[in-house]
Motif scaffolding. Structure first.
Motif, PDB file in Angstrom:
ATOM      1  N   ARG A  81       0.841  -1.136  -0.020  1.00 20.90           N
ATOM      2  CA  ARG A  81       0.120  -0.004  -0.061  1.00 20.90           C
ATOM      3  C   ARG A  81       0.874   1.209   0.059  1.00 20.90           C
ATOM      4  N   GLY A  82       2.018   1.064   0.601  1.00 18.99           N
ATOM      5  CA  GLY A  82       2.938   2.391   0.465  1.00 18.99           C
ATOM      6  C   GLY A  82       4.415   2.028   0.297  1.00 18.99           C
ATOM      7  N   PRO A  83       5.010   3.057  -0.107  1.00 18.93           N
ATOM      8  CA  PRO A  83       6.654   2.786  -0.440  1.00 18.93           C
ATOM      9  C   PRO A  83       7.332   2.408   0.763  1.00 18.93           C
ATOM     10  N   GLN A  84       8.045   1.096   0.534  1.00 16.49           N
ATOM     11  CA  GLN A  84       8.846   0.600   1.753  1.00 16.49           C
ATOM     12  C   GLN A  84      10.360   1.053   1.667  1.00 16.49           C
ATOM     13  N   PRO A  85      11.221   0.786   2.637  1.00 22.41           N
ATOM     14  CA  PRO A  85      12.558   1.614   2.675  1.00 22.41           C
ATOM     15  C   PRO A  85      13.469   0.246   1.983  1.00 22.41           C
ATOM     16  N   PRO A  86      14.483   0.764   1.438  1.00 20.61           N
ATOM     17  CA  PRO A  86      15.257  -0.179   0.647  1.00 20.61           C
ATOM     18  C   PRO A  86      15.793  -1.237   1.766  1.00 20.61           C
ATOM     19  N   TRP A  87      16.357  -2.583   1.197  1.00 23.14           N
ATOM     20  CA  TRP A  87      16.673  -3.641   1.932  1.00 23.14           C
ATOM     21  C   TRP A  87      17.614  -3.438   2.860  1.00 23.14           C
ATOM     22  N   HIS A  88      18.843  -2.372   2.453  1.00 19.05           N
ATOM     23  CA  HIS A  88      19.891  -2.181   3.463  1.00 19.05           C
ATOM     24  C   HIS A  88      19.456  -1.177   4.493  1.00 19.05           C
ATOM     25  N   GLN A  89      18.517  -0.699   4.298  1.00 16.04           N
ATOM     26  CA  GLN A  89      17.949   0.298   5.629  1.00 16.04           C
ATOM     27  C   GLN A  89      16.719  -0.408   6.373  1.00 16.04           C
ATOM     28  N   TRP A  90      16.538  -1.737   6.158  1.00 14.63           N
ATOM     29  CA  TRP A  90      15.507  -2.243   6.995  1.00 14.63           C
ATOM     30  C   TRP A  90      16.047  -2.223   8.466  1.00 14.63           C
ATOM     31  N   THR A  91      15.213  -1.632   9.237  1.00 15.64           N
ATOM     32  CA  THR A  91      15.658  -1.425  10.647  1.00 15.64           C
ATOM     33  C   THR A  91      16.006  -2.725  11.505  1.00 15.64           C
ATOM     34  N   SER A  92      16.972  -2.386  12.360  1.00 16.14           N
ATOM     35  CA  SER A  92      17.003  -3.705  13.455  1.00 16.14           C
ATOM     36  C   SER A  92      15.741  -4.370  14.262  1.00 16.14           C
ATOM     37  N   HIS A  93      14.846  -3.228  14.514  1.00 18.15           N
ATOM     38  CA  HIS A  93      13.661  -3.682  14.797  1.00 18.15           C
ATOM     39  C   HIS A  93      12.812  -4.644  13.943  1.00 18.15           C
TER      40      HIS A  93
END
Length: 371
Positions: A324-336
């Motif tokens: 539904r919305g834009p997602q962050p790039p793979w290398h910025q997926w948060t630790s949480h």
């Protein structure tokens, strides 16, 4: 949420076979079943290459190692100083190629049915459900990712080779041992079918890495097969492609993804549940995926030398998600986020490139936003 500290990729690790490679998987032949074929699996996962790094540098120096793959390339397109540096990644499942053809015949997107706008699903550029027989397990040039024109089929060949275990004093195939209890595995099999793999001389396997590996000869995979490893810095085009500013609303995996808990493998991370579209009439989700594949990454065995042991089921590379919305790039997926994404077993699986994703062309994202 805290940004993930995973460093970006810096190198292409190229695997040049010195002879044949190993490609067996699954059930083997037995004296009771001589009509079947042993399973095959190729190319080896990034976890296999991780073993070379651990053996060369030691376990302490590979705690920050990050790999991704497998991919393959023409050997003359590896040099970072070459403006044509490129390699092939699994084709997203939205691109359909008819059997025997090399051009993309249909492109699927998440869209409504023409005569029933309330019903959504995966349809081609004409708004129709795809009909026909299409190739699977094809490869797409990274340079054609935004504007795909043609695909490549796997360049390697499987060469089944039978290894019979002979009786020590007779020229005949040994029978399984009869002194092994029924509840213990009988390791004295009499037949072993190895699926050896042959690559053309101008083709190599490639993996992404954040650490360099010294050029040289290494044992790679099973059965003692030897390869020549060369390490190449990433050129600017490839680096920029692998670090997009955003995944957008539509993206595809170029490596297998293992999602879920320690007990269950899922088709998508639980944190994505509210981000996916669900057709109200059919319940279909905005995921285009294929048959789950086994993905081994755990180290097992006794002694100092560990081997890949049990694994999980993974969604295959090529799987497409529309959100539904834009997602962050793979290398910025948060630790949480990564804690919720991956099973909590030792290192996070993104160490081996789990679920490495690239954004699909903007036109597909715009269609998703319109939904």
């Amino acid at each position: 949420m805290t940004a993930n500290s995973n460093p970006p990729f810096h190198y292409l690790i190229a695997i040049h076979p010195l002879g044949l490679l190993y490609g067996s998987a699954g059930p083997f032949l037995s004296p009771e079943n001589l009509v079947g074929r042993a399973g095959n699996s190729f190319p080896p996962s990034a976890a296999t290459l991780s073993g070379i790094f651990a053996a060369h540098y030691g376990n302490d120096k590979v705690q920050d190692l990050q790999l991704a793959g497998p991919f393959w390339s023409q050997t003359d397109t590896l040099d970072s100083n070459n403006d044509d540096q490129d390699f092939f990644v699994p084709t997203p499942f939205i691109y359909l190629v008819e059997k025997g053809e090399a051009t993309i015949a249909q492109t699927l997107s998440w869209q409504p049915q023409v005569d029933n706008p309330e019903q959504w699903g995966w349809r081609n550029q004409n708004g129709e459900l795809p009909i026909g027989k299409f190739d699977s397990q094809t490869w797409l040039s990274l340079r054609q990712w935004d504007n795909p024109q043609s695909i490549q089929r796997a360049p390697w060949k499987f060469l089944p080779h039978l290894h019979p275990r002979l009786e020590l004093d007779q020229r005949r195939v040994a029978a399984p041992r009869r002194d092994v209890p029924d509840d213990e595995p009988n390791t004295q099999g009499s037949l072993f079918l190895e699926n050896a793999v042959q690559l053309p001389s101008d083709v190599c396997l490639v993996y992404l890495s954040n650490q360099a590996l010294q050029d040289g000869w290494y044992r790679f995979g099973g059965e003692g097969h030897i390869v020549e490893v060369t390490c190449h810095e990433l050129g600017k085009f490839v680096s920029d492609r692998l670090v997009p500013p955003s995944l957008g609303c539509a993206f595809a995996l170029i490596t297998p993804g293992v999602w879920g808990s320690n007990r269950f493998s899922l088709r998508y991370p639980d944190v994505w549940r509210s981000e996916l579209y669900h057709d109200a009439q059919t319940g279909q989700e905005s995921i285009l995926t294929g048959k789950p594949i086994p993905c081994r990454y755990r180290m097992g065995g006794k002694g100092a030398v560990k081997r890949l042991s049990r694994g999980r089921y993974a969604v295959p590379a090529g799987t497409v998600y529309v959100m539904r919305g834009p997602q962050p790039p793979w290398h910025q997926w948060t630790s949480h986020w990564t804690t919720d994404l991956f099973p909590k077993e030792g290192p996070h699986l993104n160490r081996w490139g789990c679920g490495l994703a690239l954004p699909l062309p903007a036109t597909l994202s715009l269609q998703a936003q319109a939904a």
